[in-house]
Design a protein around this motif. Structure first.
Motif, short mmCIF file in Angstrom:
data_model
loop_
_atom_site.label_atom_id
_atom_site.label_comp_id
_atom_site.label_asym_id
_atom_site.label_seq_id
_atom_site.Cartn_x
_atom_site.Cartn_y
_atom_site.Cartn_z
N ASP A 1 -2.63 -0.03 1.26
CA ASP A 1 -2.21 -1.12 2.15
C ASP A 1 -1.10 -0.66 3.09
O ASP A 1 -1.10 -0.98 4.28
N ILE A 2 -0.14 0.07 2.54
CA ILE A 2 0.98 0.55 3.38
C ILE A 2 0.43 1.38 4.54
O ILE A 2 0.88 1.24 5.68
N PHE A 3 -0.55 2.20 4.25
CA PHE A 3 -1.10 3.08 5.29
C PHE A 3 -2.31 2.48 6.00
O PHE A 3 -2.92 3.14 6.83
N ARG A 4 -2.62 1.23 5.66
CA ARG A 4 -3.73 0.52 6.31
C ARG A 4 -5.01 1.37 6.32
O ARG A 4 -5.64 1.57 7.37
N ILE A 5 -5.34 1.86 5.16
CA ILE A 5 -6.53 2.69 5.01
C ILE A 5 -7.76 1.86 5.36
O ILE A 5 -7.98 0.79 4.77
N PRO B 1 5.01 4.73 -2.12
CA PRO B 1 3.73 5.40 -1.89
C PRO B 1 3.73 6.88 -2.26
O PRO B 1 2.66 7.48 -2.33
N TYR C 1 -8.09 12.15 -0.42
CA TYR C 1 -8.75 10.95 0.10
C TYR C 1 -7.85 10.24 1.12
O TYR C 1 -8.25 10.00 2.27
N LEU C 2 -6.61 9.90 0.73
CA LEU C 2 -5.74 9.10 1.60
C LEU C 2 -5.30 9.90 2.83
O LEU C 2 -5.37 9.41 3.96
N GLN D 1 -8.89 9.81 5.02
CA GLN D 1 -8.50 8.54 5.64
C GLN D 1 -7.30 8.66 6.59
O GLN D 1 -6.84 7.66 7.13
N ALA E 1 -4.03 9.07 6.56
CA ALA E 1 -2.81 8.25 6.44
C ALA E 1 -1.64 8.84 7.22
O ALA E 1 -0.76 8.13 7.69
N ARG F 1 -0.19 6.69 10.97
CA ARG F 1 0.56 5.60 10.35
C ARG F 1 1.82 6.10 9.64
O ARG F 1 2.86 5.45 9.66
N GLY F 2 1.72 7.26 9.01
CA GLY F 2 2.85 7.79 8.26
C GLY F 2 4.06 8.05 9.13
O GLY F 2 5.19 7.69 8.77
N LEU G 1 5.64 4.73 10.50
CA LEU G 1 6.52 4.02 9.58
C LEU G 1 7.90 4.66 9.48
O LEU G 1 8.84 4.03 9.03
#
Lengths: 132, 311
Positions: free
Chosen positions: A122-126, B159, B171-172, B176, B178, B182-183, B186
């Protein structure tokens, strides 16, 4: 979320393997190595065929990797098993991988959890995380 | 196939980072770097960390160049426009440090100012300890060089530990993406500015899961007092070496840093280096250059003028 993963006894026929994800260092946290070794009986039979799991009716192949000097399995390849030459449904595969990761984390157990994974996603809006 | 260059990333990115791409073989890998300013001027070596690349320093460079410094900015192997080895063992702390040693040797840097951010700290300081004669001063920001980061962030399951755990990490952060999008978002203060001027440049060089490999592999090298830690002894030796350094030093930090927090991590540098200048604080979270790049450049000019040029 409740991860619905089924371990299949044998590989369905007529499927091709499409690589999705490689984890070369399961032993970064040794409890992950132990989870796979115990769940798939790898201590007794490390050289058997890949494991196969199903998520929402789609099949995935888990191939366990070894590396000199490391406990087995030291790594993991996850591949989608796709019918014949049909294209991979990438979005479905990513959703299924999400479910599979949750299943693994809950299987490994505390401090790892699907709940922590979901909060991180959720934090990274995967994009592949389930809708609320 | 020719390697990609800054120009290949399009006019928006190249316009903000308008420098000539250069490549150098280091330990068998192709390292991308830029080398601007007079060749015989005092060199300033700017080192980025994870998941950024040299572009992080785009606003820091102009003040240094205007002041007459030679500015060298490599992309660490595995990130930016440098080669991305797929083999895990290529990404040990020692191998990354050795890549920087190869760079400073090949460029014959002399009396350089080392500027470290994030993983640029452990790698750059290890390189400095291997080639002390090539460096005259050091600046650190949002980084560490001891066995464990002093902040709580790296011990949290959400996280940090979950995001690079086995299988979850590839995966993340791999499939995906991250990070960096987005990282980094933030970990900036002015997020609108980051979206307008930063994000595309970081995502352009990490467009595929393969290209993002180091983003989940590097975090695994941070010791957390766990039996599986990869680099405890290496960091212990690094800390002992760094503690013995008495080069002119300065400490610059983002006031809003919530990764290497200013109250917990920054003071540790002054414990190691009581002679160090600072603490200089600027607007910024972990990626403080995204918010205060030019101000950091001015601080570095002021520091280097006094620490190196006046000698």
């Amino acid at each position: 979320m409740s991860a619905i993963v089924t371990v299949l006894a044998e590989v369905p026929p007529g499927l091709r393997s499409v690589p999705l994800l490689v984890e070369p260092e399961l032993g970064h946290y040794p409890e992950f190595t132990r989870f796979f070794a115990i769940r798939f009986g790898l201590d007794d039979d490390p050289f058997g065929p890949p494991a196969v799991v199903a998520v929402d009716g789609r099949a995935y192949e888990l191939t366990f990797l070894g590396r000199s000097g490391r406990p087995f399995p030291s790594g993991l390849e996850i591949a989608a098993l796709v019918v014949d030459l049909e294209p991979l449904d990438v979005e479905a595969a990513d959703r299924d991988l999400y479910t599979l990761v949750c299943w693994i984390l809950d299987g490994v157990g505390p401090p790892w959890s699907a709940e922590a994974f979901a909060r991180t996603a959720d934090i990274f809006r995967i994009p592949a995380r389930p809708n609320d | 196939m020719s390697p990609r260059t800054i120009a290949d990333l399009g006019p928006d990115i190249a316009g903000r980072y308008p420098y000539r791409s250069r490549f150098l073989g280091v330990n068998g890998w192709q390292m991308h770097y830029i080398d601007e300013g007079p060749p015989d001027a005092t060199p300033v070596l700017l080192l980025h960390g994870n998941p950024t690349w040299g572009y992080l320093w785009r606003d820091t460079m102009p003040p240094l160049l205007a002041a007459g410094y030679r500015v060298v900015v490599p992309d660490q192997i595995g990130l930016g426009l440098s080669e991305r080895p797929h083999i895990a063992s290529a990404h040990s702390l020692d191998n990354h440090a050795a890549n920087l040693v190869a760079l400073v040797d090949a460029l014959d840097l002399d009396a350089a100012v080392l500027v470290c951010h994030d993983w640029g700290g452990p790698t750059g300081l290890a390189a400095l300890l291997s080639r002390p004669a090539r460096f005259a001063a050091v600046a650190v920001m949002s980084t560490w060089a001891w066995v464990e980061p002093s902040a709580d962030f790296h011990h949290r399951m959400v996280p940090w530990r979950t995001m690079h755990a086995p299988v979850a990490g590839p995966y993340l952060l791999g499939r995906q993406a991250a990070m960096p999008g987005r990282g980094v978002y933030l970990s900036t203060v002015d997020r609108d500015r980051y979206e307008a001027t930063g994000r595309a440049a970081y995502e352009a060089v990490t467009a595929t899961a393969d290209q993002r490999r180091l983003t989940w592999q590097w975090p695994r090298w941070i010791p957390l007092s766990l039996p599986s830690d990869l680099a405890t002894e290496r960091f212990r030796r690094l800390e002992a070496g760094v503690a013995g350094l008495r080069l002119p030093a300065t400490v610059i930090w983002g006031r809003e840093d919530d990764v290497f927090t200013i109250d917990a991590v920054a003071p540790r540098w002054h414990q190691l280096w009581p002679h160090a200048e600072g603490l200089h604080t600027v607007t910024g979270r972990h990626f403080l250059q995204e918010d205060s790049g030019a101000e950091i450049g001015e601080l570095l000019v002021d520091f280097a003028d006094r620490a190196v040029r006046s000698r």
